[in-house]
Scaffold this active site. Structure first.
Site, PDB file in Angstrom:
ATOM      1  N   GLN A   9      30.603  29.424  40.550  1.00 25.49           N
ATOM      2  CA  GLN A   9      30.997  28.780  39.262  1.00 25.49           C
ATOM      3  C   GLN A   9      30.505  27.273  39.152  1.00 25.49           C
ATOM      4  OE1 GLN A   9      34.740  30.618  38.727  1.00 25.49           O
ATOM      5  NE2 GLN A   9      35.134  29.290  37.289  1.00 25.49           N
ATOM      6  N   SER A  88      30.597  31.868  46.988  1.00 21.95           N
ATOM      7  CA  SER A  88      31.744  32.476  46.278  1.00 21.95           C
ATOM      8  C   SER A  88      31.289  33.374  45.346  1.00 21.95           C
ATOM      9  CB  SER A  88      32.327  31.038  45.489  1.00 21.95           C
ATOM     10  OG  SER A  88      33.609  31.482  45.002  1.00 21.95           O
ATOM     11  N   LEU A  89      31.391  33.181  44.080  1.00 26.21           N
ATOM     12  CA  LEU A  89      30.969  34.211  43.147  1.00 26.21           C
ATOM     13  C   LEU A  89      29.589  35.005  43.359  1.00 26.21           C
ATOM     14  CD1 LEU A  89      30.843  35.662  40.089  1.00 26.21           C
ATOM     15  CD2 LEU A  89      30.069  33.467  39.510  1.00 26.21           C
ATOM     16  N   ARG A 113      37.617  40.273  39.068  1.00 26.41           N
ATOM     17  CA  ARG A 113      38.006  39.032  39.889  1.00 26.41           C
ATOM     18  C   ARG A 113      38.417  38.144  38.966  1.00 26.41           C
ATOM     19  NH1 ARG A 113      34.516  34.671  41.995  1.00 26.41           N
ATOM     20  NH2 ARG A 113      34.945  34.277  44.129  1.00 26.41           N
ATOM     21  N   HIS A 195      40.105  29.974  46.700  1.00 28.03           N
ATOM     22  CA  HIS A 195      39.819  30.210  47.927  1.00 28.03           C
ATOM     23  C   HIS A 195      41.064  29.258  48.516  1.00 28.03           C
ATOM     24  CE1 HIS A 195      36.081  31.795  47.276  1.00 28.03           C
ATOM     25  NE2 HIS A 195      35.700  30.907  46.483  1.00 28.03           N
ATOM     26  N   GLN A 244      37.538  36.952  50.995  1.00 30.75           N
ATOM     27  CA  GLN A 244      37.131  35.697  50.246  1.00 30.75           C
ATOM     28  C   GLN A 244      37.912  35.132  49.282  1.00 30.75           C
ATOM     29  OE1 GLN A 244      34.909  35.351  46.939  1.00 30.75           O
ATOM     30  NE2 GLN A 244      32.632  35.367  47.881  1.00 30.75           N
TER      31      GLN A 244
END
Length: 294
Positions: A9, A88-89, A113, A195, A244
């Site tokens: 992101q 991440s993503l 998500r 996170h 995650q």
């Protein structure tokens, strides 16, 4: 060894993916399939929307995933990864590109998500901040000393660590870290504390969806965010994907491990150049490039 990495992101921009749609029949078909799966025309927002449209988590995450995955698919022979990772993503993009998940399943999970994270953000307003110019250990120590939810969330590169938590926790941490010599302690324009333990409701919601999704062994090792290690076994990949959302993104350690395991070049697949910059900060001599259009 060739490593391919996928952004998270923040890399979105208006017009992203438009050249793919116009110049590749395969990409156009998959974009239209994505519009159907998501239940709205994400292509309109990606190609002609506003920055505000693209900033909505439910749009941002699928948009970056689509751009990255469709680029990988249209690269043909140029996409032959020997190791992959995503920030991440971007981990979802990496898994689809490496054949561990179908395009459709990956997109559905990314959409779920995004929605789950949006809900968690609304339930408990929270934020993140980038801390520049301090050792990781100093940042970790300060976070642990604060009587609020505040944790190290993204280990981006040496000297750049993003923290995540409640507004009060982030304010306090920024104040102390500035006193301790941080060059900058900058609050980020994000929807919430990604996170961090505040994403627990999203983790629970996503865990069920991941469990129900078929994940196969990928064509090459996938270095996963939660512990920066390579995985090729589907069950373990699932477990790490679930962890995650509340765990830290160990990007610095991921890049270090990939280099130690033989990576000789890194190609960022998707919008932006953020990961290329981070990799250069881990190892200035490393060969890096990016693919962001056809």
């Amino acid at each position: 060894m060739k490593a391919f990495v996928f952004p998270g992101q923040g890399a979105q921009f208006v017009g992203m993916g438009k050249d793919l749609y116009e110049n590749s029949a395969e990409a156009k078909d998959l974009f239209e399939k994505a519009n159907e799966i998501l239940g709205f025309r994400i292509t309109d927002l990606m190609f002609e929307g506003t920055d505000e449209d693209l900033k909505q988590t439910k749009v941002t995450q699928p948009a970056i995933f689509l751009h990255s995955v469709l680029l990988a698919k249209t690269m043909g022979e140029d996409f032959k990864p020997e190791m992959v990772a995503g920030h991440s993503l971007g981990e979802f993009s990496a898994l689809v590109a490496a054949g561990a998940m179908t395009f459709e399943d990956g997109l559905k999970l990314v959409s779920q998500r995004a929605m789950a994270m949006q809900k968690a953000c609304e339930a408990e307003p929270s934020t993140m901040a980038a801390i520049i110019g301090l050792e990781d250990a100093v940042v970790e120590e300060v976070c642990e000393s604060i009587d609020e939810v505040v944790v190290a969330a993204n280990y981006n590169c040496p000297g750049q660590l993003v923290i995540s938590g409640s507004f009060a926790g982030i304010d306090k941490a920024c104040e102390i870290l500035t006193e301790k010599g941080a060059k900058r302690a900058l609050k980020l324009p994000v929807g919430g504390a990604f996170h961090s333990p505040l994403m627990e409701p999203a983790r629970v919601e996503l865990a069920a969806a991941i469990e129900a999704t078929e994940i196969k062994n990928p064509v090459c090792p996938v270095y996963q965010n939660v512990n920066a290690k390579p995985f090729t076994e589907a069950a373990q990949i699932k477990e790490n994907l679930v962890a995650q959302l509340t765990g830290a993104v160990k990007w610095t350690q991921t890049v270090q491990n990939m280099i130690a395991d033989g990576a000789t070049s890194f190609t960022e697949v998707g919008p932006g150049k953020a990961l290329q910059g981070m990799i250069k900060k881990v190892d200035r001599k490393m060969e890096v490039d990016g693919v962001s259009s056809l």
